[in-house]
Motif scaffolding. Structure first.
Motif, mmCIF file in Angstrom:
data_model
loop_
_atom_site.group_PDB
_atom_site.id
_atom_site.type_symbol
_atom_site.label_atom_id
_atom_site.label_comp_id
_atom_site.label_asym_id
_atom_site.label_seq_id
_atom_site.Cartn_x
_atom_site.Cartn_y
_atom_site.Cartn_z
ATOM 1 N N LEU A 57 2.981 -1.731 8.960
ATOM 2 C CA LEU A 57 2.261 -0.938 9.948
ATOM 3 C C LEU A 57 2.991 0.392 10.097
ATOM 4 O O LEU A 57 4.162 0.428 10.486
ATOM 5 N N LEU A 58 2.303 1.487 9.770
ATOM 6 C CA LEU A 58 2.933 2.804 9.731
ATOM 7 C C LEU A 58 2.894 3.477 11.097
ATOM 8 O O LEU A 58 2.212 3.029 12.020
ATOM 9 N N GLU A 59 3.619 4.574 11.188
ATOM 10 C CA GLU A 59 3.751 5.278 12.464
ATOM 11 C C GLU A 59 2.410 5.722 13.036
ATOM 12 O O GLU A 59 2.229 5.767 14.254
ATOM 13 N N ASP A 60 1.470 6.051 12.170
ATOM 14 C CA ASP A 60 0.188 6.557 12.642
ATOM 15 C C ASP A 60 -0.850 5.452 12.863
ATOM 16 O O ASP A 60 -2.020 5.729 13.116
ATOM 17 N N GLY A 61 -0.406 4.193 12.766
ATOM 18 C CA GLY A 61 -1.308 3.076 13.023
ATOM 19 C C GLY A 61 -1.997 2.523 11.799
ATOM 20 O O GLY A 61 -2.677 1.499 11.892
ATOM 21 N N ARG A 62 -1.847 3.187 10.660
ATOM 22 C CA ARG A 62 -2.421 2.635 9.420
ATOM 23 C C ARG A 62 -1.581 1.445 8.967
ATOM 24 O O ARG A 62 -0.362 1.434 9.127
ATOM 25 N N ALA A 63 -2.243 0.465 8.380
ATOM 26 C CA ALA A 63 -1.541 -0.681 7.820
ATOM 27 C C ALA A 63 -1.761 -0.704 6.314
ATOM 28 O O ALA A 63 -2.878 -0.473 5.837
ATOM 29 N N THR A 64 -0.704 -0.945 5.570
ATOM 30 C CA THR A 64 -0.818 -1.096 4.124
ATOM 31 C C THR A 64 -0.213 -2.429 3.740
ATOM 32 O O THR A 64 0.659 -2.965 4.447
ATOM 33 N N SER A 65 -0.683 -3.001 2.648
ATOM 34 C CA SER A 65 -0.211 -4.314 2.213
ATOM 35 C C SER A 65 -0.012 -4.322 0.710
ATOM 36 O O SER A 65 -0.296 -3.332 0.033
ATOM 37 N N GLU A 66 0.481 -5.439 0.207
ATOM 38 C CA GLU A 66 0.860 -5.656 -1.193
ATOM 39 C C GLU A 66 2.238 -5.041 -1.464
ATOM 40 O O GLU A 66 2.494 -3.885 -1.137
ATOM 41 N N SER A 67 3.085 -5.832 -2.071
ATOM 42 C CA SER A 67 4.474 -5.406 -2.299
ATOM 43 C C SER A 67 4.566 -4.100 -3.067
ATOM 44 O O SER A 67 5.356 -3.213 -2.709
ATOM 45 N N MET A 68 3.782 -3.949 -4.125
ATOM 46 C CA MET A 68 3.886 -2.727 -4.923
ATOM 47 C C MET A 68 3.526 -1.499 -4.104
ATOM 48 O O MET A 68 4.184 -0.456 -4.204
ATOM 49 N N ALA A 69 2.486 -1.599 -3.283
ATOM 50 C CA ALA A 69 2.076 -0.464 -2.464
ATOM 51 C C ALA A 69 3.149 -0.115 -1.447
ATOM 52 O O ALA A 69 3.460 1.061 -1.217
ATOM 53 N N ILE A 70 3.739 -1.139 -0.831
ATOM 54 C CA ILE A 70 4.783 -0.908 0.169
ATOM 55 C C ILE A 70 6.028 -0.325 -0.481
ATOM 56 O O ILE A 70 6.629 0.630 0.030
ATOM 57 N N LEU A 71 6.426 -0.857 -1.614
ATOM 58 C CA LEU A 71 7.611 -0.345 -2.305
ATOM 59 C C LEU A 71 7.403 1.098 -2.754
ATOM 60 O O LEU A 71 8.306 1.930 -2.628
ATOM 61 N N HIS A 72 6.222 1.419 -3.252
ATOM 62 C CA HIS A 72 5.956 2.799 -3.654
ATOM 63 C C HIS A 72 5.902 3.727 -2.438
ATOM 64 O O HIS A 72 6.294 4.900 -2.528
ATOM 65 N N HIS A 73 5.437 3.222 -1.301
ATOM 66 C CA HIS A 73 5.451 4.027 -0.070
ATOM 67 C C HIS A 73 6.896 4.353 0.314
ATOM 68 O O HIS A 73 7.213 5.499 0.664
ATOM 69 N N ILE A 74 7.755 3.351 0.245
ATOM 70 C CA ILE A 74 9.178 3.582 0.537
ATOM 71 C C ILE A 74 9.760 4.564 -0.466
ATOM 72 O O ILE A 74 10.492 5.492 -0.106
ATOM 73 N N GLY A 75 9.421 4.368 -1.732
ATOM 74 C CA GLY A 75 9.947 5.243 -2.771
ATOM 75 C C GLY A 75 9.541 6.686 -2.587
ATOM 76 O O GLY A 75 10.341 7.612 -2.801
ATOM 77 N N ALA A 76 8.295 6.902 -2.165
ATOM 78 C CA ALA A 76 7.802 8.270 -1.972
ATOM 79 C C ALA A 76 8.539 8.991 -0.854
ATOM 80 O O ALA A 76 8.602 10.221 -0.837
ATOM 81 N N ARG A 77 9.108 8.217 0.068
ATOM 82 C CA ARG A 77 9.826 8.810 1.193
ATOM 83 C C ARG A 77 11.333 8.892 0.947
ATOM 84 O O ARG A 77 12.081 9.328 1.831
#
Length: 235
Positions: A57-77
């Protein structure tokens, strides 16, 4: 608010996302999701309609799921600190390729073994499914050993998001006791090295409700009701 990672217990693959968040230094919180009791509820499906972990659950209220998507989100930051890489770069492609293998062949190899434990089956069905799973796990380890190719880390230049995801899945072999990891010297060294990582020790302690000392940006745990309230506020 700080992002909230919904992690599944016991033995969830979300373990790797906890490790990645610890390495990232980004602020985050955790929400414990019991499997299968809570993960399949309508309440949790407001976060993840598929009824699986991990979710973020992100700061703006959006939720993302699946390990690859979450890991890439972390990686992008975290581009620039060795965890994340610019999309389109050679390093990003190498990371994406390794994560894809872990997410498909390595992860899915254990699927028949989990199914054989979690569902009522006739003895012959269970035996056949278990045999299929054992063969798949052995093949996945053989392939990953070749992909490691003598390097100390999966991408070679130090710990990466791929190593974080790897350790969360590789521990399933300790539960199912399929292969003697010492047959795969590179993977054995990597797995043992990862056990000494403070982020991995932290994730283990969190899962087992032991005293956990964060070396990253951990800001505490919230329960599902509180997390759903934050989701409603952000909507």
């Amino acid at each position: 608010m700080s992002p909230i990672l919904f992690y599944g217990v016991p033995e969830g693959c979300s373990f790797g996302s906890i490790v990645a968040l610890e390495w990232s230094g980004l602020p985050y919180r955790l929400c414990r999701v019991e499997m299968p009791e809570v993960v399949s509820t309508e309440e949790y499906k407001r976060i993840n309609m598929v009824g699986e972990t991990p979710s973020l659950l992100l700061e703006d209220g959006r939720a993302t799921s699946e390990s690859m998507a979450i890991l890439h989100h972390i990686g992008a930051r975290t581009i620039g600190n060795g965890l994340g890489f610019a999309q389109g770069s050679a390093d990003f492609d190498r990371l994406n390729q390794m994560l894809a293998f872990l997410n498909t062949s390595f992860f899915q190899a254990f699927g028949p073994l989990w199914y054989a434990i979690e569902h009522p089956l006739e003895p012959q069905q269970k035996q056949a499914l278990t045999a299929y799973g054992i063969a798949a796990v052995e093949k996945a380890h053989q392939t990953l050993e070749r992909l490691l190719d003598g390097r100390e880390w999966l991408l070679g230049n130090g710990p990466s998001l791929a190593d974080a995801y790897f350790v969360g899945i590789a521990r399933w072999n300790d539960f199912h006791k399929v292969v003697d990891r010492r047959q795969f010297p590179g993977l054995h060294r990597l797995y043992e090295r990862m056990q000494q990582e403070p982020a991995v020790r932290f994730a283990h302690a969190i899962e087992h409700r032991q005293e956990a000392k964060s070396s990253g940006g951990f800001r505490g745990e919230v329960d599902l009701a509180e997390a759903l309230g934050l989701l409603k506020q952000a909507a």
